[in-house]
Structures are given as C-alpha cells and as structure tokens.
Design an enzyme around this catalytic site. Structure first.
Site, PDB file in Angstrom:
ATOM      1  N   GLY A 281      -7.505  -9.875 -12.063  1.00  0.00           N
ATOM      2  CA  GLY A 281      -7.115 -10.773 -10.997  1.00  0.00           C
ATOM      3  C   GLY A 281      -8.314 -11.475 -10.386  1.00  0.00           C
ATOM      4  N   GLY A 284     -11.393 -10.590  -4.752  1.00  0.00           N
ATOM      5  CA  GLY A 284     -10.899 -10.370  -3.396  1.00  0.00           C
ATOM      6  C   GLY A 284      -9.442 -10.028  -3.285  1.00  0.00           C
ATOM      7  N   HIS A 504      -9.870 -43.593   8.340  1.00  0.00           N
ATOM      8  CA  HIS A 504      -9.794 -42.915   7.039  1.00  0.00           C
ATOM      9  C   HIS A 504      -8.856 -41.699   7.113  1.00  0.00           C
ATOM     10  CE1 HIS A 504     -11.543 -41.535   3.115  1.00  0.00           C
ATOM     11  NE2 HIS A 504     -11.145 -40.354   3.591  1.00  0.00           N
ATOM     12  N   GLU A 505      -9.034 -40.884   8.130  1.00  0.00           N
ATOM     13  CA  GLU A 505      -8.177 -39.698   8.273  1.00  0.00           C
ATOM     14  C   GLU A 505      -6.753 -40.098   8.632  1.00  0.00           C
ATOM     15  OE1 GLU A 505      -9.240 -36.968   7.241  1.00  0.00           O
ATOM     16  OE2 GLU A 505     -11.352 -37.531   7.111  1.00  0.00           O
TER      17      GLU A 505
END
Length: 617
Positions: A281, A284, A504-505
């Site tokens: 996997g 973490g 832009h955002e």
C-alpha cells in the site's frame, strides 16, 4: 675489588627512597589523568548512565592513553637525569670528590649521585646560558647524571684509577653497585603501536558492523540476525482496537492470528495456513501499525526487523543473517517474522541498481527464497512483510508457497478517516465546535499518517494562540497548512498583482460552478502560501471510477484561471504553471493509460507489472 659496607649503605638507601618517591609521584599523576579523562570523555567513560555497562569506548580510550603514557614517558617520567660524557664524569665530578654514589643499571648505563652541597655551590652543575642550577630542589636525591658504558670491567678500572690519582682516601671513595632493572618504556616502544592498531581495528569493525551482536567481541557475531524479539517478557501494547479502518486487511490478518492461537480448528479440516502475507500500500496507510497489532494480539514470539538490516558491506553477511533468523524462529515456533520495507532485499534479480558490482542483495534474496519454501520445512513460522513498492519485487518472492497472500492496504475512505480521527483525537483537548464527520469529508485522499499530522498541527496552532482547547478553525488552518504550505503574510505584492491573482482565482471558482461534473468549490484565497500566490480548494467526491465527462469538466475548471486573465486583462501570465502541469497529466493519462480518445481507441500503453516495454510510434 673489595667493598666497604659503611660506604655502600648510603647510596643504596638513597636510591631506594628516590625510586620509591618517583614511583609514587608517577602513580598520582597517572591517577589524576585517568580521573580527568573519565569525567570529560565524550565516549561515555566513567559515567553512571543507563548504557555505561555496555559502552566499551571509554575502555579503548583508557588503554590508548595508558599506552601512550608509558611509551613517551616510560619509567623515568619524573626523572631529570642529564646525559654526560665519561671524561666530564671522571675529571669534573669524580676527581673532585663530588660523587656520592654510582649505580650500574643492566651493565649498560651508569647513574651518578652528586653530594647536595656540591650541587648548590659549584658552577659546573649550573646551566651556562641561564646561570641557574640544574637541580635547585635539595630534596631531590638523584640520580642526577647518567652515562652510557660499553664495558663494566673497564668502567670500574677507570673509576679506581681516577680516585687513586686524585688521592681520595678509602673512606670517601665511591664503589659502584650493580642494579637489574626492567625498562618498560623501551619494551613498549614496539609493543604499544601494535596494541593501538589492534584497538583501533576493533573500534572500526564495531562501527562498520553497525553494532551487530553486542559486546566487545561483536565482530565475530556480525553474521547474527538483528531481529528484535517480542515475546511474553516484552509485550506489545498495540492491538487491533488501536488500528482504525483497514477492516478488510484486519480480517485476513486476524485469520493468521487465529490460526496461531487455535491451530487444531484448521488442521482438523486439512487446511494449511498461508506461509506468508505481504502488506502492500501507499506510504502512511498503516502497514507497520498493523504488524504491531499482530504482535500484540498473537501472543506468540514475534521477530521484527527491517529489510535493510540484512544489507552489510561484508560479503555473505546478509545470507548468514537470514539463516540465523530462521534458525531462531524454528526454535521458538509457532512464531511470526515481520520484515518491514522488504524491497530493500526483494528487488527483482537482474534489475539491481548496483548492477555490475557486488551481488550481495541477490545472495540475500536467494537465501530468503530458500528458507521460505525450499527443501527444508518451516512448520509454524509465518512471515509478514510490508512494502509500498510491490511492482519491483522479484516474481519468485510473490509466487504461491512463499507470499501466498497480498493484502492491499489502501487509502482510507470517508468512513475510515472518521474512525482514524476518533483514535487520534482521544489525546487532544477539543471543544464542541469540532465535527469529526466534517473533518473526514474535508480530507479526501489523506492517509492515516496525514490525519495524525493534522491533529498534531491543530494542537500546535491552538497552543501558539494560547488556547485552552483546540477548535474547529484550528483544524481547518492545519489542513490549509499541510495542503498549501505556511501562510506568508509578510510577502510584498503590488495592488495590481493582487487584482490579477484575485481574477485568476475567481476564474477557477466561476468555471467550476458552471461545470456539472466539476468538484464543488470549498474556499478561494489570495493569501500567499508556500510557493503559490493564491489557491482554490475543492472537495472531490469519493469515487472509484471516473468518466470522460468528469475529467473534461475538471480540466475546464483548472483552466478557468488562465481564461479569466485573458478575458479581463487581454493577456496571460505565468501564474498558471501548476494548472497546466495538472491538466497535462490528466490529458496524458486519459489517452495513453485509460483509452478515452476516439482516434487512438481502446488501447492502453500502461504496464502495471513493469516487465514490458511499450513504444508509441
């Protein structure tokens, strides 16, 4: 030659007393040096710490200091004898009646004692350059001078002749004594370097062997296994209750534990438990934690070690440690062996990164394959291993009869993240505003280690603000901190650039709102974080498959920022670098891997096994 007992008694007493004083003084100085070394040595000597009994470095240091001490100072550390010629001795000392006694040591050296009155008065016993006496201390009884002799008989005849010519009476004459003395200083001049080299060699072997085996003779135990044994005397406190989520993995692992506890239930039906289980996997996700839970639940001997513990600079050590590991495991069967990061030794043979060099890793892997399923039997020994790089493991390691089961430990879904949050929040003081279900939905794609990091980071943020409890806003700030980086409030940005970033955002937010399959927008900010000047946070849904329409809408939302720049300002900037990088990966994967392009068709150029090379013309 006759000797007068009255005349010879005094030099003997002086010699014995002076020699005793010198020995006492040498012992005191050596004890002071040893005490100082034991207090100040950074190697741990003289300490009363927990590891003082197992630290042999201070012994090495004391041995080296002692050898150097004796080598350079010898037995005459406090002696101040001055070398003179035989002519000066006869004409300036013996003929004038200044000599109180003479000792002939080992028939090679004559040591001369001078009367104290003559030392203080006569100029010949003073340094011509400074005018100071050679021996200002009247308590120093000698010997004061020495000379080398070639023949004892000739030396005695010359002494007698000089005294006869000088007319010295018999009661004042000097009669030399013969003394046998062991000169340890000269003996150790050739022994000391050899001993120092041996000590340094032992020290280097200890460091190169990585502390294997323990004890001062551990170089001979370098082929021993470095596995840590957990048994009834060293219980592990982690259980399956401490492992949140991973329900599917726990079912298969608990079956192995149940077999070790109740083997008769399986053997009566003729069943055989798998010899090995491989936990695979992303990093973490809790593979090592799951192995710790097995050690805590199984109640059988549990050997734990890392794949790198087999790798050593010495040829043949890895295979020797594998043999020693399985030999110890067979003695304590039934038991479990856990090898973490097995890819360190399980890399496919012939693809080693160090090709053309030492094949020590391949030898170690060959021995591991033989021990797992070779000619011998390993009844009652079960092997667990963990890796996040299963694609590079050798195919012989993955076949049935070795690692029969591959347990995939995937990223937790929203329900499993909620359970993980509950485990980590037990130790944190939170208030009523914290909603665990909300936090689990705000962290898609986060592993168990990431969630533990969020909880810790939220507690640090709350403590930084002098709060008594951790609030919901602290967790949101922690998520922003981990995803986008540290907030840079002091970064200087002109008003025009702020406006540019804001549009832009806003373009990202507008296009994502208009696209049906785009991920819902959570938050937009123009506060610089990390390397970005602004960011838009989305909340992707939990899904296992993605359609073409969803990929296209997500790419449109990602390009909304650059589109807004061109519409509002009539030109574009470099601020869309990360956006372009993201959509390039998505477009490439959709065509080359997933076959979602009509012109190329249902073809995938992705090889999950990594064994084939596919070329695109």
């Amino acid at each position: 030659m006759s000797e007068d007992p009255k005349n010879t008694e005094t030099p003997n007493i002086k010699n014995e007393n002076s020699q005793q004083n010198q020995d006492d003084e040498r012992k005191k100085q050596f004890e002071k040096m040893k005490e100082k070394f034991s207090k100040q040595s950074p190697l741990g000597g003289g300490g009363g710490g927990k590891n003082a009994g197992n630290n042999f470095y201070w012994i090495y240091g004391l041995v080296i200091v002692g050898l150097l001490f004796v080598t350079f100072f010898g037995t005459n550390f406090s002696s101040r004898m001055i070398e003179i010629s035989q002519v000066d001795f006869e004409q300036k000392m013996l003929a004038h009646g200044d000599v109180a006694g003479v000792d002939i040591v080992n028939e090679k050296e004559a040591r001369i004692y001078i009367n104290p009155d003559s030392l203080a008065l006569l100029d010949q016993y003073k340094d011509k350059k400074t005018g100071l006496a050679f021996f200002p201390d009247k308590k120093f009884k000698g010997p004061h001078f020495r000379l080398t002799i070639s023949s004892v008989d000739d030396f005695l005849r010359r002494i007698e002749k000089v005294q006869d010519d000088a007319g010295i009476s018999k009661d004042k004459r000097v009669y030399p004594h013969s003394v046998d003395e062991t000169n340890w200083g000269s003996e150790l001049t050739w022994i000391a370097p050899i001993l120092i080299m041996v000590v340094l060699w032992m020290f280097m072997m200890r460091r190169m062997s990585g502390g294997a085996g323990g004890g001062p003779g551990q170089i001979f135990n370098i082929g021993k296994s470095k596995a840590v044994l957990f048994d009834k005397d060293s219980n592990v406190n982690v259980t399956f209750n401490d492992v949140a989520g991973l329900d599917g993995a726990k079912v298969e692992i608990m079956e192995i534990v149940d077999f070790l506890k109740n083997p008769k239930k399986y053997t009566d039906l003729g069943a055989k438990i798998p010899k090995g289980a491989l936990l695979v996997g992303p990093p973490g996700t809790g593979k090592t934690l799951l192995a710790k839970a097995v050690a805590g639940e199984a109640k059988v001997p549990f050997f734990s070690l890392s794949g790198s513990d087999f790798v050593e600079m010495f040829v043949g050590v890895g295979a020797s440690r594998v043999r020693d590991l399985f030999r110890n495991a067979k003695e304590k069967a039934p038991c479990i062996i856990f090898i973490d990061e097995i890819d360190a030794i399980g890399r496919a043979r012939g693809k080693n990164a160090a090709a053309g060099g030492n094949d020590e890793r391949e030898n170690t892997l060959n021995q591991l394959l033989t021990e797992m399923d070779g000619f011998g039997t390993n009844s009652g020994v079960i092997i667990l291993a963990a890796t996040n790089r299963a694609d590079i493991l050798d195919r012989a390691l993955m076949r049935a009869g070795r690692f029969d089961r591959q347990i995939y430990v995937d990223m937790p879904d929203v329900v499993e993240r909620q359970e993980i949050f509950k485990v980590h929040l037990k130790k944190i003081k939170i208030d009523d505003t914290v909603d665990i279900e909300f936090l689990s939905r705000q962290t898609p794609g986060f592993s168990g280690a990431d969630i533990a990091n969020i909880c810790n980071e939220a507690a640090l943020i709350a403590a930084r603000a002098n709060k008594k409890q951790v609030t919901k806003q602290d967790f949101l700030d922690a998520v922003d901190r981990i995803i986008a980086g540290l907030e840079k409030k002091n970064k200087i940005i002109t008003p025009l650039r702020k406006t540019w970033i804001a549009f832009h955002e806003a373009g990202h937010a507008t296009v994502s709102w208009m696209c049906e399959y785009a991920s819902p927008l959570v938050k937009v900010t123009i506060v610089p974080r990390g390397r970005s000047l602004g960011a838009a946070w989305y909340l992707p849904e939990e899904r296992q498959i993605t359609t073409t329409e969803q990929i296209v809408d997500e790419m449109c939302a990602t390009l909304g920022g650059r589109a807004a720049e061109e519409i509002i300002f009539g030109k574009i900037s470099t601020g869309a670098l990360s956006d372009l990088e993201k959509i390039t990966r998505q477009a490439y994967a959709s065509i080359v891997y997933y076959g979602l392009n009509d012109k190329i068709g249902n073809v995938s150029y992705y090889d999950s096994s990594g064994t084939k090379r596919i070329f695109i013309r």
